[in-house]
Motif scaffolding. Structure first.
Motif, PDB file in Angstrom:
ATOM      1  N   THR A 294       0.810  -1.222   0.000  1.00 29.17           N
ATOM      2  CA  THR A 294       0.000   0.000   0.000  1.00 29.17           C
ATOM      3  C   THR A 294       0.839   1.267   0.000  1.00 29.17           C
ATOM      4  N   LYS A 295       2.124   1.130   0.235  1.00 29.03           N
ATOM      5  CA  LYS A 295       2.978   2.321   0.313  1.00 29.03           C
ATOM      6  C   LYS A 295       3.988   2.336  -0.832  1.00 29.03           C
ATOM      7  N   GLU A 296       4.181   3.510  -1.412  1.00 34.34           N
ATOM      8  CA  GLU A 296       5.146   3.665  -2.496  1.00 34.34           C
ATOM      9  C   GLU A 296       6.568   3.730  -1.939  1.00 34.34           C
ATOM     10  N   LEU A 297       7.499   3.226  -2.715  1.00 34.85           N
ATOM     11  CA  LEU A 297       8.915   3.270  -2.344  1.00 34.85           C
ATOM     12  C   LEU A 297       9.684   3.732  -3.582  1.00 34.85           C
ATOM     13  N   PRO A 298       9.880   5.044  -3.719  1.00 36.36           N
ATOM     14  CA  PRO A 298      10.490   5.593  -4.940  1.00 36.36           C
ATOM     15  C   PRO A 298      12.013   5.455  -4.952  1.00 36.36           C
ATOM     16  N   TRP A 299      12.470   4.221  -4.942  1.00 39.41           N
ATOM     17  CA  TRP A 299      13.907   3.948  -4.915  1.00 39.41           C
ATOM     18  C   TRP A 299      14.365   3.357  -6.249  1.00 39.41           C
ATOM     19  N   LYS A 300      15.587   3.664  -6.605  1.00 42.30           N
ATOM     20  CA  LYS A 300      16.254   2.999  -7.721  1.00 42.30           C
ATOM     21  C   LYS A 300      17.109   1.881  -7.126  1.00 42.30           C
ATOM     22  N   VAL A 301      16.784   0.638  -7.458  1.00 43.49           N
ATOM     23  CA  VAL A 301      17.452  -0.488  -6.797  1.00 43.49           C
ATOM     24  C   VAL A 301      17.959  -1.501  -7.823  1.00 43.49           C
ATOM     25  N   THR A 302      18.970  -2.249  -7.408  1.00 43.14           N
ATOM     26  CA  THR A 302      19.437  -3.410  -8.149  1.00 43.14           C
ATOM     27  C   THR A 302      19.421  -4.606  -7.217  1.00 43.14           C
ATOM     28  N   TYR A 303      19.524  -5.810  -7.785  1.00 44.63           N
ATOM     29  CA  TYR A 303      19.404  -7.024  -6.974  1.00 44.63           C
ATOM     30  C   TYR A 303      20.649  -7.887  -7.098  1.00 44.63           C
ATOM     31  N   HIS A 304      21.131  -8.352  -5.945  1.00 44.25           N
ATOM     32  CA  HIS A 304      22.297  -9.232  -5.880  1.00 44.25           C
ATOM     33  C   HIS A 304      21.840 -10.648  -5.542  1.00 44.25           C
ATOM     34  N   ASP A 341      13.876 -15.965  -9.667  1.00 43.12           N
ATOM     35  CA  ASP A 341      12.733 -15.192 -10.155  1.00 43.12           C
ATOM     36  C   ASP A 341      11.888 -14.589  -9.050  1.00 43.12           C
ATOM     37  N   ILE A 342      11.674 -15.368  -7.971  1.00 41.71           N
ATOM     38  CA  ILE A 342      10.771 -14.915  -6.908  1.00 41.71           C
ATOM     39  C   ILE A 342      11.203 -13.576  -6.297  1.00 41.71           C
ATOM     40  N   PRO A 343      12.478 -13.410  -5.888  1.00 39.59           N
ATOM     41  CA  PRO A 343      12.864 -12.113  -5.308  1.00 39.59           C
ATOM     42  C   PRO A 343      12.676 -10.951  -6.282  1.00 39.59           C
ATOM     43  N   ARG A 344      12.956 -11.181  -7.553  1.00 34.77           N
ATOM     44  CA  ARG A 344      12.809 -10.118  -8.539  1.00 34.77           C
ATOM     45  C   ARG A 344      11.345  -9.739  -8.742  1.00 34.77           C
ATOM     46  N   GLU A 345      10.479 -10.738  -8.786  1.00 36.57           N
ATOM     47  CA  GLU A 345       9.060 -10.448  -8.956  1.00 36.57           C
ATOM     48  C   GLU A 345       8.506  -9.700  -7.748  1.00 36.57           C
ATOM     49  N   MET A 346       8.919 -10.123  -6.553  1.00 34.68           N
ATOM     50  CA  MET A 346       8.466  -9.434  -5.344  1.00 34.68           C
ATOM     51  C   MET A 346       8.977  -8.004  -5.314  1.00 34.68           C
ATOM     52  N   LEU A 347      10.232  -7.822  -5.660  1.00 30.60           N
ATOM     53  CA  LEU A 347      10.842  -6.488  -5.629  1.00 30.60           C
ATOM     54  C   LEU A 347      10.137  -5.548  -6.605  1.00 30.60           C
ATOM     55  N   GLN A 348       9.895  -6.035  -7.813  1.00 26.67           N
ATOM     56  CA  GLN A 348       9.284  -5.184  -8.831  1.00 26.67           C
ATOM     57  C   GLN A 348       7.801  -4.936  -8.600  1.00 26.67           C
ATOM     58  N   SER A 349       7.206  -5.680  -7.661  1.00 31.48           N
ATOM     59  CA  SER A 349       5.790  -5.464  -7.344  1.00 31.48           C
ATOM     60  C   SER A 349       5.579  -4.317  -6.360  1.00 31.48           C
ATOM     61  N   ILE A 350       6.663  -3.836  -5.750  1.00 27.33           N
ATOM     62  CA  ILE A 350       6.555  -2.721  -4.805  1.00 27.33           C
ATOM     63  C   ILE A 350       6.247  -1.446  -5.578  1.00 27.33           C
ATOM     64  N   PRO A 351       5.218  -0.714  -5.202  1.00 31.83           N
ATOM     65  CA  PRO A 351       4.834   0.488  -5.946  1.00 31.83           C
ATOM     66  C   PRO A 351       5.966   1.513  -6.049  1.00 31.83           C
ATOM     67  N   VAL A 429      13.226  -8.327   2.653  1.00 28.19           N
ATOM     68  CA  VAL A 429      12.132  -8.249   3.641  1.00 28.19           C
ATOM     69  C   VAL A 429      12.043  -6.855   4.264  1.00 28.19           C
ATOM     70  N   GLU A 430      13.153  -6.131   4.327  1.00 24.20           N
ATOM     71  CA  GLU A 430      13.110  -4.759   4.839  1.00 24.20           C
ATOM     72  C   GLU A 430      12.262  -3.877   3.932  1.00 24.20           C
ATOM     73  N   LEU A 431      12.430  -4.031   2.618  1.00 24.32           N
ATOM     74  CA  LEU A 431      11.648  -3.234   1.674  1.00 24.32           C
ATOM     75  C   LEU A 431      10.180  -3.646   1.675  1.00 24.32           C
ATOM     76  N   LEU A 432       9.936  -4.977   1.756  1.00 23.27           N
ATOM     77  CA  LEU A 432       8.567  -5.454   1.777  1.00 23.27           C
ATOM     78  C   LEU A 432       7.833  -4.945   3.005  1.00 23.27           C
ATOM     79  N   ASP A 433       8.529  -4.898   4.140  1.00 24.46           N
ATOM     80  CA  ASP A 433       7.915  -4.399   5.370  1.00 24.46           C
ATOM     81  C   ASP A 433       7.583  -2.917   5.248  1.00 24.46           C
ATOM     82  N   MET A 434       8.478  -2.170   4.589  1.00 28.63           N
ATOM     83  CA  MET A 434       8.214  -0.741   4.378  1.00 28.63           C
ATOM     84  C   MET A 434       6.982  -0.527   3.500  1.00 28.63           C
ATOM     85  N   ALA A 435       6.778  -1.427   2.531  1.00 32.20           N
ATOM     86  CA  ALA A 435       5.709  -1.230   1.547  1.00 32.20           C
ATOM     87  C   ALA A 435       4.355  -1.735   2.037  1.00 32.20           C
ATOM     88  N   LEU A 436       4.323  -2.512   3.115  1.00 33.01           N
ATOM     89  CA  LEU A 436       3.052  -3.044   3.612  1.00 33.01           C
ATOM     90  C   LEU A 436       2.261  -1.979   4.358  1.00 33.01           C
TER      91      LEU A 436
END
Length: 436
Positions: A294-304, A341-351, A429-436
Protein backbone atom coordinates in the motif's frame (compact mmCIF):
# COMPACT_ATOMS: atom_id res chain seq x y z
CA UNK A 1 23.96 -40.88 13.08
CA UNK A 2 25.57 -41.92 9.78
CA UNK A 3 26.64 -39.19 7.37
CA UNK A 4 27.65 -39.51 3.73
CA UNK A 5 30.20 -36.69 3.71
CA UNK A 6 32.90 -37.72 1.21
CA UNK A 7 36.61 -37.55 1.92
CA UNK A 8 39.10 -36.16 -0.59
CA UNK A 9 40.20 -39.70 -1.41
CA UNK A 10 36.62 -40.80 -2.06
CA UNK A 11 36.31 -37.99 -4.61
CA UNK A 12 39.52 -38.89 -6.47
CA UNK A 13 37.70 -40.25 -9.52
CA UNK A 14 35.74 -36.98 -9.80
CA UNK A 15 38.91 -34.92 -9.38
CA UNK A 16 40.60 -36.56 -12.37
CA UNK A 17 37.64 -35.73 -14.60
CA UNK A 18 38.96 -32.15 -14.86
CA UNK A 19 40.87 -31.56 -18.13
CA UNK A 20 42.22 -28.13 -17.04
CA UNK A 21 40.45 -26.53 -20.02
CA UNK A 22 40.03 -23.24 -18.14
CA UNK A 23 36.34 -22.62 -18.85
CA UNK A 24 35.81 -22.31 -15.09
CA UNK A 25 37.90 -19.12 -14.92
CA UNK A 26 35.32 -16.73 -16.37
CA UNK A 27 31.57 -16.27 -16.51
CA UNK A 28 30.08 -16.68 -19.95
CA UNK A 29 26.70 -16.96 -21.58
CA UNK A 30 26.14 -17.53 -25.27
CA UNK A 31 23.11 -15.26 -25.16
CA UNK A 32 21.81 -13.59 -27.20
CA UNK A 33 23.37 -11.22 -26.45
CA UNK A 34 26.60 -13.04 -25.53
CA UNK A 35 28.11 -12.23 -22.15
CA UNK A 36 31.65 -12.53 -20.79
CA UNK A 37 32.89 -11.47 -17.34
CA UNK A 38 34.96 -12.33 -14.29
CA UNK A 39 33.50 -14.96 -11.94
CA UNK A 40 36.20 -16.05 -9.45
CA UNK A 41 36.86 -13.65 -6.54
CA UNK A 42 40.17 -15.37 -5.70
CA UNK A 43 41.30 -15.17 -9.31
CA UNK A 44 40.45 -11.47 -9.44
CA UNK A 45 42.34 -10.73 -6.22
CA UNK A 46 45.37 -13.01 -6.37
CA UNK A 47 45.82 -13.87 -10.04
CA UNK A 48 47.99 -16.93 -9.34
CA UNK A 49 46.72 -19.84 -11.42
CA UNK A 50 46.32 -22.05 -8.37
CA UNK A 51 43.81 -19.58 -6.94
CA UNK A 52 41.72 -19.28 -10.06
CA UNK A 53 38.51 -21.28 -9.96
CA UNK A 54 38.24 -25.06 -9.90
CA UNK A 55 41.10 -25.59 -12.37
CA UNK A 56 43.57 -24.33 -9.77
CA UNK A 57 41.92 -25.99 -6.79
CA UNK A 58 41.75 -29.36 -8.54
CA UNK A 59 45.48 -29.16 -9.22
CA UNK A 60 46.02 -28.76 -5.46
CA UNK A 61 43.67 -31.70 -4.78
CA UNK A 62 45.64 -33.95 -7.10
CA UNK A 63 48.92 -32.95 -5.50
CA UNK A 64 47.62 -33.61 -2.00
CA UNK A 65 46.23 -37.02 -2.93
CA UNK A 66 49.32 -38.30 -4.73
CA UNK A 67 51.73 -36.90 -2.14
CA UNK A 68 53.41 -34.30 -4.36
CA UNK A 69 52.17 -31.54 -2.07
CA UNK A 70 52.59 -31.41 1.70
CA UNK A 71 50.76 -29.06 4.00
CA UNK A 72 52.54 -25.77 4.64
CA UNK A 73 51.37 -22.21 5.21
CA UNK A 74 51.28 -21.35 1.50
CA UNK A 75 49.29 -24.41 0.48
CA UNK A 76 46.85 -23.98 3.36
CA UNK A 77 46.35 -20.35 2.41
CA UNK A 78 45.66 -21.26 -1.19
CA UNK A 79 43.10 -23.91 -0.20
CA UNK A 80 41.26 -21.42 2.02
CA UNK A 81 41.50 -18.46 -0.36
CA UNK A 82 38.18 -19.37 -1.93
CA UNK A 83 34.63 -18.27 -1.16
CA UNK A 84 33.30 -21.62 -2.46
CA UNK A 85 30.81 -19.53 -4.41
CA UNK A 86 30.36 -22.25 -7.09
CA UNK A 87 30.86 -19.73 -9.86
CA UNK A 88 33.40 -22.07 -11.43
CA UNK A 89 30.94 -24.96 -11.15
CA UNK A 90 28.42 -22.99 -13.18
CA UNK A 91 30.91 -22.56 -16.03
CA UNK A 92 32.29 -26.13 -16.13
CA UNK A 93 30.77 -28.55 -18.65
CA UNK A 94 32.84 -31.62 -17.77
CA UNK A 95 31.87 -34.70 -15.79
CA UNK A 96 33.32 -33.36 -12.55
CA UNK A 97 31.01 -30.31 -12.64
CA UNK A 98 28.53 -31.65 -10.03
CA UNK A 99 31.29 -32.20 -7.45
CA UNK A 100 33.42 -29.03 -7.55
CA UNK A 101 32.38 -27.32 -4.26
CA UNK A 102 32.56 -30.70 -2.51
CA UNK A 103 36.12 -31.24 -3.81
CA UNK A 104 37.20 -27.85 -2.47
CA UNK A 105 35.58 -28.43 0.92
CA UNK A 106 36.96 -31.99 1.11
CA UNK A 107 40.50 -30.55 0.98
CA UNK A 108 39.59 -28.37 3.95
CA UNK A 109 38.14 -31.35 5.80
CA UNK A 110 41.40 -33.19 5.23
CA UNK A 111 43.37 -30.19 6.52
CA UNK A 112 41.23 -30.08 9.67
CA UNK A 113 41.45 -33.84 10.19
CA UNK A 114 45.25 -33.67 9.89
CA UNK A 115 45.48 -30.82 12.41
CA UNK A 116 46.63 -28.03 10.11
CA UNK A 117 43.35 -26.33 9.25
CA UNK A 118 41.49 -24.10 9.31
CA UNK A 119 43.35 -20.79 9.05
CA UNK A 120 44.39 -19.22 12.38
CA UNK A 121 41.76 -16.48 12.18
CA UNK A 122 39.08 -19.09 11.47
CA UNK A 123 39.87 -21.25 14.48
CA UNK A 124 37.82 -18.87 16.60
CA UNK A 125 34.77 -20.18 14.75
CA UNK A 126 35.36 -23.74 15.95
CA UNK A 127 36.04 -22.57 19.51
CA UNK A 128 32.94 -20.41 19.52
CA UNK A 129 30.80 -23.23 18.15
CA UNK A 130 31.89 -25.50 20.97
CA UNK A 131 31.43 -22.84 23.64
CA UNK A 132 28.34 -20.97 22.45
CA UNK A 133 26.79 -23.10 19.66
CA UNK A 134 27.33 -20.20 17.25
CA UNK A 135 30.32 -18.79 15.31
CA UNK A 136 30.04 -15.24 16.73
CA UNK A 137 31.16 -15.82 20.33
CA UNK A 138 27.75 -14.55 21.37
CA UNK A 139 26.18 -15.71 24.64
CA UNK A 140 22.93 -17.57 24.05
CA UNK A 141 20.93 -14.85 25.81
CA UNK A 142 21.88 -12.45 22.97
CA UNK A 143 19.78 -14.46 20.53
CA UNK A 144 16.62 -12.69 21.70
CA UNK A 145 17.97 -9.13 21.86
CA UNK A 146 16.38 -8.29 18.50
CA UNK A 147 12.91 -9.14 19.88
CA UNK A 148 12.87 -6.27 22.40
CA UNK A 149 10.90 -3.85 20.18
CA UNK A 150 8.12 -6.43 19.94
CA UNK A 151 7.94 -6.82 23.71
CA UNK A 152 7.86 -3.05 24.09
CA UNK A 153 5.00 -2.84 21.59
CA UNK A 154 3.15 -5.51 23.60
CA UNK A 155 3.38 -7.91 20.64
CA UNK A 156 5.88 -10.45 21.97
CA UNK A 157 7.11 -13.26 19.78
CA UNK A 158 6.30 -16.79 20.91
CA UNK A 159 8.90 -19.05 22.43
CA UNK A 160 7.98 -22.14 20.45
CA UNK A 161 9.23 -24.44 23.22
CA UNK A 162 6.57 -22.96 25.52
CA UNK A 163 3.78 -22.07 23.07
CA UNK A 164 3.06 -24.36 20.12
CA UNK A 165 2.90 -22.96 16.59
CA UNK A 166 2.85 -24.44 13.07
CA UNK A 167 5.68 -22.21 11.85
CA UNK A 168 9.19 -22.11 13.29
CA UNK A 169 11.09 -18.98 12.33
CA UNK A 170 14.68 -20.21 12.40
CA UNK A 171 16.48 -16.88 12.74
CA UNK A 172 20.09 -17.95 12.22
CA UNK A 173 23.23 -16.73 13.94
CA UNK A 174 24.03 -13.79 11.66
CA UNK A 175 20.62 -12.17 11.94
CA UNK A 176 20.40 -12.69 15.70
CA UNK A 177 23.98 -11.97 16.77
CA UNK A 178 25.56 -9.70 14.14
CA UNK A 179 24.22 -6.33 15.28
CA UNK A 180 24.34 -4.49 11.89
CA UNK A 181 22.10 -7.21 10.42
CA UNK A 182 19.42 -7.32 13.12
CA UNK A 183 17.03 -5.29 10.97
CA UNK A 184 16.51 -8.49 9.00
CA UNK A 185 14.81 -10.62 11.71
CA UNK A 186 12.96 -7.53 12.94
CA UNK A 187 11.50 -6.90 9.47
CA UNK A 188 10.73 -10.60 9.01
CA UNK A 189 8.82 -10.90 12.30
CA UNK A 190 7.08 -7.58 11.61
CA UNK A 191 5.73 -8.92 8.31
CA UNK A 192 4.70 -12.21 9.90
CA UNK A 193 2.71 -10.35 12.52
CA UNK A 194 1.10 -8.07 9.93
CA UNK A 195 0.02 -11.18 8.03
CA UNK A 196 -1.33 -12.77 11.20
CA UNK A 197 0.92 -15.82 11.00
CA UNK A 198 1.09 -18.19 13.95
CA UNK A 199 4.83 -18.57 14.42
CA UNK A 200 7.45 -18.88 17.11
CA UNK A 201 11.21 -18.86 17.58
CA UNK A 202 13.64 -21.00 19.52
CA UNK A 203 15.31 -17.99 21.12
CA UNK A 204 18.08 -19.03 23.47
CA UNK A 205 17.48 -22.65 22.47
CA UNK A 206 18.43 -22.03 18.86
CA UNK A 207 21.68 -23.69 17.77
CA UNK A 208 23.76 -22.79 14.72
CA UNK A 209 22.85 -24.65 11.53
CA UNK A 210 26.52 -25.56 11.10
CA UNK A 211 26.99 -24.02 7.65
CA UNK A 212 30.03 -21.95 8.61
CA UNK A 213 31.75 -24.96 10.22
CA UNK A 214 31.05 -27.06 7.14
CA UNK A 215 32.43 -24.43 4.78
CA UNK A 216 35.79 -24.27 6.60
CA UNK A 217 36.13 -28.06 6.80
CA UNK A 218 35.17 -28.67 10.44
CA UNK A 219 32.76 -31.47 9.56
CA UNK A 220 32.73 -32.94 13.06
CA UNK A 221 31.41 -29.69 14.52
CA UNK A 222 28.92 -29.44 11.67
CA UNK A 223 27.65 -32.96 12.38
CA UNK A 224 27.30 -32.21 16.10
CA UNK A 225 24.97 -29.23 15.64
CA UNK A 226 23.19 -30.72 12.63
CA UNK A 227 22.30 -33.88 14.54
CA UNK A 228 21.04 -31.76 17.43
CA UNK A 229 18.90 -29.71 15.05
CA UNK A 230 17.48 -32.67 13.15
CA UNK A 231 16.33 -34.30 16.38
CA UNK A 232 15.01 -30.98 17.66
CA UNK A 233 13.05 -30.38 14.45
CA UNK A 234 11.45 -33.82 14.76
CA UNK A 235 10.48 -33.10 18.37
CA UNK A 236 9.00 -29.75 17.33
CA UNK A 237 6.98 -31.49 14.63
CA UNK A 238 5.79 -34.37 16.84
CA UNK A 239 5.15 -32.43 20.06
CA UNK A 240 4.77 -28.74 19.20
CA UNK A 241 2.83 -28.74 15.93
CA UNK A 242 5.60 -27.43 13.68
CA UNK A 243 5.18 -28.31 10.01
CA UNK A 244 7.11 -25.44 8.41
CA UNK A 245 10.61 -24.13 9.10
CA UNK A 246 11.20 -20.65 7.69
CA UNK A 247 14.57 -18.96 7.52
CA UNK A 248 15.71 -15.60 6.18
CA UNK A 249 19.34 -16.77 6.05
CA UNK A 250 20.74 -18.10 2.77
CA UNK A 251 23.38 -20.10 4.64
CA UNK A 252 20.86 -21.77 6.95
CA UNK A 253 18.56 -22.43 4.02
CA UNK A 254 21.31 -24.13 2.03
CA UNK A 255 22.54 -26.12 5.04
CA UNK A 256 19.16 -27.50 6.07
CA UNK A 257 17.96 -28.11 2.51
CA UNK A 258 21.18 -29.60 1.15
CA UNK A 259 23.89 -30.37 3.73
CA UNK A 260 21.50 -32.05 6.19
CA UNK A 261 20.42 -34.46 3.45
CA UNK A 262 23.86 -36.04 3.74
CA UNK A 263 22.50 -37.70 6.89
CA UNK A 264 20.96 -41.09 6.24
CA UNK A 265 18.24 -40.24 8.79
CA UNK A 266 17.21 -36.97 7.10
CA UNK A 267 14.02 -38.26 5.46
CA UNK A 268 12.84 -39.92 8.67
CA UNK A 269 13.59 -36.98 10.96
CA UNK A 270 12.26 -34.30 8.57
CA UNK A 271 9.13 -36.20 7.51
CA UNK A 272 6.17 -33.82 7.48
CA UNK A 273 8.33 -30.68 7.73
CA UNK A 274 8.69 -28.15 4.93
CA UNK A 275 11.85 -26.01 4.83
CA UNK A 276 11.28 -22.71 3.07
CA UNK A 277 13.01 -19.36 2.67
CA UNK A 278 11.12 -16.32 3.97
CA UNK A 279 10.86 -14.89 0.47
CA UNK A 280 9.22 -18.10 -0.80
CA UNK A 281 6.68 -18.01 2.03
CA UNK A 282 5.82 -14.36 1.39
CA UNK A 283 5.61 -14.97 -2.35
CA UNK A 284 2.91 -17.58 -1.76
CA UNK A 285 0.86 -15.07 0.22
CA UNK A 286 1.47 -12.43 -2.44
CA UNK A 287 0.27 -14.68 -5.29
CA UNK A 288 -2.83 -15.60 -3.28
CA UNK A 289 -3.67 -11.91 -2.90
CA UNK A 290 -3.19 -12.02 0.88
CA UNK A 291 -0.25 -9.61 0.86
CA UNK A 292 -0.80 -6.22 -0.77
CA UNK A 293 1.62 -3.32 -0.87
CA UNK A 294 0.00 0.00 0.00
CA UNK A 295 2.98 2.32 0.31
CA UNK A 296 5.15 3.66 -2.50
CA UNK A 297 8.92 3.27 -2.34
CA UNK A 298 10.49 5.59 -4.94
CA UNK A 299 13.91 3.95 -4.92
CA UNK A 300 16.25 3.00 -7.72
CA UNK A 301 17.45 -0.49 -6.80
CA UNK A 302 19.44 -3.41 -8.15
CA UNK A 303 19.40 -7.02 -6.97
CA UNK A 304 22.30 -9.23 -5.88
CA UNK A 305 21.83 -13.03 -6.17
CA UNK A 306 23.38 -14.80 -3.14
CA UNK A 307 25.39 -17.92 -3.95
CA UNK A 308 23.60 -20.08 -1.35
CA UNK A 309 20.07 -19.36 -2.58
CA UNK A 310 21.19 -19.43 -6.21
CA UNK A 311 23.61 -21.72 -7.98
CA UNK A 312 24.40 -23.70 -4.80
CA UNK A 313 20.90 -25.15 -5.10
CA UNK A 314 21.28 -26.32 -8.70
CA UNK A 315 20.60 -30.02 -9.17
CA UNK A 316 22.77 -32.12 -11.48
CA UNK A 317 21.66 -35.18 -13.37
CA UNK A 318 24.37 -37.84 -13.69
CA UNK A 319 24.27 -40.94 -15.88
CA UNK A 320 25.04 -43.38 -13.08
CA UNK A 321 24.69 -46.59 -15.13
CA UNK A 322 25.77 -45.37 -18.56
CA UNK A 323 22.35 -45.90 -20.13
CA UNK A 324 22.16 -42.45 -21.73
CA UNK A 325 25.76 -41.46 -22.43
CA UNK A 326 28.47 -43.18 -20.41
CA UNK A 327 28.82 -44.16 -16.77
CA UNK A 328 29.32 -41.09 -14.59
CA UNK A 329 28.55 -38.63 -17.38
CA UNK A 330 27.19 -35.20 -16.43
CA UNK A 331 23.97 -34.89 -18.39
CA UNK A 332 22.12 -31.73 -17.44
CA UNK A 333 21.38 -29.20 -14.71
CA UNK A 334 18.10 -28.09 -13.18
CA UNK A 335 17.67 -24.73 -11.46
CA UNK A 336 14.11 -25.28 -10.20
CA UNK A 337 15.16 -24.81 -6.56
CA UNK A 338 17.25 -21.69 -7.19
CA UNK A 339 15.65 -18.49 -5.92
CA UNK A 340 16.18 -16.27 -8.95
CA UNK A 341 12.73 -15.19 -10.15
CA UNK A 342 10.77 -14.92 -6.91
CA UNK A 343 12.86 -12.11 -5.31
CA UNK A 344 12.81 -10.12 -8.54
CA UNK A 345 9.06 -10.45 -8.96
CA UNK A 346 8.47 -9.43 -5.34
CA UNK A 347 10.84 -6.49 -5.63
CA UNK A 348 9.28 -5.18 -8.83
CA UNK A 349 5.79 -5.46 -7.34
CA UNK A 350 6.56 -2.72 -4.81
CA UNK A 351 4.83 0.49 -5.95
CA UNK A 352 7.12 3.08 -7.58
CA UNK A 353 10.25 0.92 -7.34
CA UNK A 354 12.75 1.47 -10.19
CA UNK A 355 14.54 -1.83 -10.76
CA UNK A 356 17.91 -2.04 -12.57
CA UNK A 357 19.77 -5.27 -13.37
CA UNK A 358 23.54 -5.68 -13.10
CA UNK A 359 25.44 -7.54 -15.81
CA UNK A 360 26.43 -10.53 -13.69
CA UNK A 361 23.20 -12.00 -12.38
CA UNK A 362 21.42 -15.25 -11.54
CA UNK A 363 23.78 -18.21 -12.16
CA UNK A 364 26.54 -15.80 -13.20
CA UNK A 365 26.17 -13.59 -10.14
CA UNK A 366 29.45 -12.30 -8.73
CA UNK A 367 29.95 -13.45 -5.12
CA UNK A 368 29.89 -10.77 -2.42
CA UNK A 369 33.18 -12.23 -1.15
CA UNK A 370 32.05 -13.22 2.33
CA UNK A 371 31.38 -16.94 2.00
CA UNK A 372 33.53 -20.02 2.53
CA UNK A 373 35.02 -18.63 5.74
CA UNK A 374 36.62 -15.71 3.87
CA UNK A 375 34.82 -13.02 5.88
CA UNK A 376 36.49 -14.38 9.01
CA UNK A 377 39.78 -15.59 7.55
CA UNK A 378 40.45 -12.69 5.18
CA UNK A 379 38.18 -9.78 6.19
CA UNK A 380 40.09 -7.13 4.20
CA UNK A 381 39.82 -9.14 1.02
CA UNK A 382 36.14 -9.88 1.70
CA UNK A 383 35.38 -6.15 2.00
CA UNK A 384 37.51 -5.32 -1.05
CA UNK A 385 35.67 -7.90 -3.15
CA UNK A 386 32.34 -6.58 -1.89
CA UNK A 387 33.30 -3.09 -2.99
CA UNK A 388 33.69 -4.41 -6.56
CA UNK A 389 30.11 -5.66 -6.45
CA UNK A 390 28.91 -2.35 -5.01
CA UNK A 391 30.60 -0.50 -7.86
CA UNK A 392 28.93 -2.82 -10.35
CA UNK A 393 25.61 -2.00 -8.73
CA UNK A 394 26.30 1.72 -8.94
CA UNK A 395 27.08 1.41 -12.65
CA UNK A 396 23.40 0.58 -13.29
CA UNK A 397 22.32 3.93 -11.89
CA UNK A 398 20.78 2.25 -8.86
CA UNK A 399 20.99 3.99 -5.51
CA UNK A 400 20.51 0.93 -3.30
CA UNK A 401 21.19 -2.82 -3.56
CA UNK A 402 18.83 -5.58 -2.39
CA UNK A 403 19.49 -9.23 -1.54
CA UNK A 404 18.13 -12.11 0.60
CA UNK A 405 21.21 -13.15 2.59
CA UNK A 406 22.44 -11.72 5.93
CA UNK A 407 26.06 -12.57 5.03
CA UNK A 408 25.74 -10.57 1.80
CA UNK A 409 23.94 -7.86 3.80
CA UNK A 410 26.86 -7.41 6.17
CA UNK A 411 29.72 -7.86 3.73
CA UNK A 412 28.36 -5.69 0.93
CA UNK A 413 27.72 -2.89 3.40
CA UNK A 414 31.32 -3.27 4.55
CA UNK A 415 32.37 -3.00 0.91
CA UNK A 416 30.31 0.17 0.47
CA UNK A 417 32.01 1.73 3.50
CA UNK A 418 35.41 0.78 2.09
CA UNK A 419 34.90 2.83 -1.08
CA UNK A 420 32.80 5.49 0.68
CA UNK A 421 29.78 4.65 -1.45
CA UNK A 422 26.35 5.98 -0.45
CA UNK A 423 24.84 2.71 -1.71
CA UNK A 424 23.52 0.45 1.01
CA UNK A 425 22.51 -3.21 0.93
CA UNK A 426 18.99 -3.88 2.17
CA UNK A 427 17.39 -7.25 2.63
CA UNK A 428 14.28 -7.71 0.53
CA UNK A 429 12.13 -8.25 3.64
CA UNK A 430 13.11 -4.76 4.84
CA UNK A 431 11.65 -3.23 1.67
CA UNK A 432 8.57 -5.45 1.78
CA UNK A 433 7.92 -4.40 5.37
CA UNK A 434 8.21 -0.74 4.38
CA UNK A 435 5.71 -1.23 1.55
CA UNK A 436 3.05 -3.04 3.61
Amino acid sequence: MKWNIPSLEELEDKIWRCTACGNCKVAYDFGPPPFFGQICPAGVEFGFEGNIASKGKVAFARGIINGDLEWNEDLLNDVYKCTVCAGCQEQCELDHKPFIPEIIESMRRKAVDEGVGPMPAQKVIAKSMRSFDNPYQGPRRMRTDWTRPFKKAKAPIKDIMKEDAPILYYVGCTGALNVPVRNLPVATASIFQKLGLDFGILGENEVCCGSTAMRIGDHEEFKRVAEHNLRLFKDLHDNHGVNTIVTSCAGCYRAIKKDYKLSEEYDELMDGIQVIHTVELLYNFFKEGKMKFTKELPWKVTYHDPCHTGRHLSEFEIDEDGSEAWQGAYLRKKDDNCLFDIPREMLQSIPDIDFREMERIRNNSYCCGGGGGVMTGYPDWAAKNASLRIEEGESTGAEQMVSICPFCHYNLNQGAKRVKSPMRLYDLVELLDMAL
